[in-house]
Design a protein around this motif. Structure first.
Motif, PDB file in Angstrom:
ATOM      1  N   TYR A  11      -6.484  -9.860   2.882  1.00  0.00           N
ATOM      2  CA  TYR A  11      -5.545  -8.747   2.739  1.00  0.00           C
ATOM      3  C   TYR A  11      -4.918  -8.751   1.345  1.00  0.00           C
ATOM      4  O   TYR A  11      -4.778  -7.700   0.705  1.00  0.00           O
ATOM      5  N   ARG A  62      -4.673   4.315   0.712  1.00  0.00           N
ATOM      6  CA  ARG A  62      -5.379   3.050   0.709  1.00  0.00           C
ATOM      7  C   ARG A  62      -6.622   3.083  -0.173  1.00  0.00           C
ATOM      8  O   ARG A  62      -7.252   2.078  -0.379  1.00  0.00           O
ATOM      9  N   ALA A  67      -7.042   0.577  -2.841  1.00  0.00           N
ATOM     10  CA  ALA A  67      -7.139  -0.836  -2.494  1.00  0.00           C
ATOM     11  C   ALA A  67      -8.545  -1.373  -2.699  1.00  0.00           C
ATOM     12  O   ALA A  67      -8.738  -2.571  -2.847  1.00  0.00           O
ATOM     13  N   TYR A  74      -5.610  -5.678  -1.219  1.00  0.00           N
ATOM     14  CA  TYR A  74      -4.547  -4.674  -1.262  1.00  0.00           C
ATOM     15  C   TYR A  74      -3.437  -4.935  -2.269  1.00  0.00           C
ATOM     16  O   TYR A  74      -2.658  -4.030  -2.559  1.00  0.00           O
ATOM     17  N   ASP A  93     -10.036   0.920   4.954  1.00  0.00           N
ATOM     18  CA  ASP A  93      -9.934  -0.462   5.439  1.00  0.00           C
ATOM     19  C   ASP A  93     -11.293  -1.044   5.814  1.00  0.00           C
ATOM     20  O   ASP A  93     -11.358  -2.042   6.535  1.00  0.00           O
ATOM     21  N   ILE A 111       0.849  -1.183   0.000  1.00  0.00           N
ATOM     22  CA  ILE A 111       0.000   0.000   0.000  1.00  0.00           C
ATOM     23  C   ILE A 111       0.888   1.236   0.000  1.00  0.00           C
ATOM     24  O   ILE A 111       1.880   1.297   0.712  1.00  0.00           O
TER      25      ILE A 111
END
Length: 411
Positions: free
Chosen positions: A189, A405, A408, A193, A347, A4
């Motif tokens: 994850y 982020r 992502a 990401y 997130d 990231i």
């Protein structure tokens, strides 16, 4: 490897202090994830976690910026819940008294985990991926050892409680909690990401031994919790990345059903409804504040002619020991995490995965509500710690992290 595009922001008055803490906590994270695979003494594992995660968390409180973690709303909610848990020992007459040390251990571990995740994200990722790689290698070795070297049939579930030592594991169901959390957190994850299909596929292949060993345990709880957690991504945001998750979820279900259909179908619900009902029947007069910390729990099942000292459900366990007051405090931790997901914070998709796993994995296991470092940390406390990580990261005014982020979540 950089997953990231964020900038690390160490705490402390100088870079040396920040580097010392980051390295210390990175070692602690590695121990926490791999320790149960690499050492055979549970006592040694606990002490290593205390040294690598708990101790630096206590010292971090002396750094001004680190104290901001303790001011996070989710952390305060956890503090209130743990304070009530500790106070409940006063009406349970627990032999060990008020569990102050266990409360401190959990709070300090939470601070350490949050600090590393929020301020040294790159290091968190690198150490975490390396730790999963080690777990994968050990898992592969155990599979070879149990089924090929020892000659056990493949239709027999992997037994971590056999005479041969498999790390600190002694109970197959509890072993599946650790394997389940590691696989879910890592796989989600990577999907969320890591950019690039080839790179993503390569990293996912690294987790295959962990998933294989998880399925070979024959435990049914992971089939529900792992599948549900992975499906939560697809349900939340259906896109090309979600198709990978759907494939993984399908493999988990298909693999488990194919390998142990006879066992799964024969065991039914394993008397869970009877145990849950028996736990509720012990509640009259204790609904509000519960029986208290460490109070004896004994549920008798007539049809089996035996008793159980576990509610086999985390929420029921919290209700039994801490009553409706404790249950509402505990549920509030999940409720705020869900609110953060709905709010669309950074997130949030990863948070939803961990939230789903924490809820589902606690449906059939109710122990370890205030445990020292062991398997229960992976299905109860690590998810809650991650809630606080996300809550703090989104409230500590770090624009580079939030901006970095955003990509992502793209399809």
């Amino acid at each position: 490897m950089r997953v990231i595009g964020t900038e690390d922001q160490p705490l402390g008055s100088g870079s040396v202090v920040g580097k010392v803490f980051s390295i210390w906590l990175a070692a602690g994270l590695f121990i926490l994830v791999t320790g149960m695979f690499l050492v055979e003494s549970r006592h040694l594992y606990k002490n290593l976690v205390y040294l690598g995660i708990v101790t630096p968390g206590l010292l971090l409180l002396f750094l001004p910026k680190a104290r901001q973690i303790a001011m996070t709303r989710q952390f305060i909610m956890l503090l209130v819940y743990l304070a009530f848990v500790g106070i409940s020992a006063l009406w349970s007459n627990a032999e060990d008294g008020v569990p102050i040390k266990r409360v401190v251990y959990l709070l300090c571990a939470t601070i350490s985990f949050t600090y590393l995740f929020s301020h040294h994200r790159t290091l968190f990722e690198r150490v975490g991926f390396f730790a999963v790689g080690v777990c994968a290698l050990v898992s592969a070795y155990w599979i070879v050892s149990f089924y090929i070297i020892e000659g056990n049939p493949w239709h027999q579930g992997f037994q971590s409680d056999s005479e041969d030592h498999y790390g600190t594991f002694y109970n197959t169901l509890l072993t599946s909690h650790v394997l389940g959390f590691i696989f879910v957190f890592y796989a989600a994850y990577i999907v969320l990401y890591v950019d690039g299909m080839k790179q993503r596929t390569l990293y996912l292949l690294m987790s295959v031994p962990v998933l294989t060993l998880l399925l070979l345990t024959g435990s049914r709880t992971p089939l529900v919790s792992v599948t549900g957690a992975l499906l939560s991504i697809a349900l939340y945001n259906l896109n090309r990345r979600s198709l990978v998750v759907l494939l993984l979820a399908g493999l988990v279900v298909a693999g488990g059903l194919f390998q142990f259909w006879d066992v799964i179908s024969a065991r039914g619900l394993s008397y869970r409804p009877e145990i849950w009902l028996g736990t509720l029947q012990l509640m009259p007069g204790k609904w509000l504040f519960g029986h208290g910390y460490a109070a004896p729990l004994l549920v008798w099942i007539d049809s089996l002619g035996r008793s159980f000292n576990d509610s086999h459900n985390v929420m029921l366990g919290v209700l039994y020991y801490f009553g409706f007051v404790g249950l509402m405090l505990f549920i509030s931790l999940y409720a705020r995490a869900l609110w953060l997901v709905i709010k669309g914070t950074a997130d949030n998709a990863m948070l939803l995965v961990v939230l789903a796993y924490g809820l589902l994995s606690g449906m059939t296991d109710g122990g370890g509500l205030l445990a020292r470092p062991n398997e229960h940390w992976f299905n109860i406390w690590l998810p809650i710690m991650f809630f606080i990580c996300v809550d703090y990261s989104n409230g500590c005014q770090q624009p580079p992290i939030g901006e970095g982020r955003a990509h992502a979540e793209r399809s």
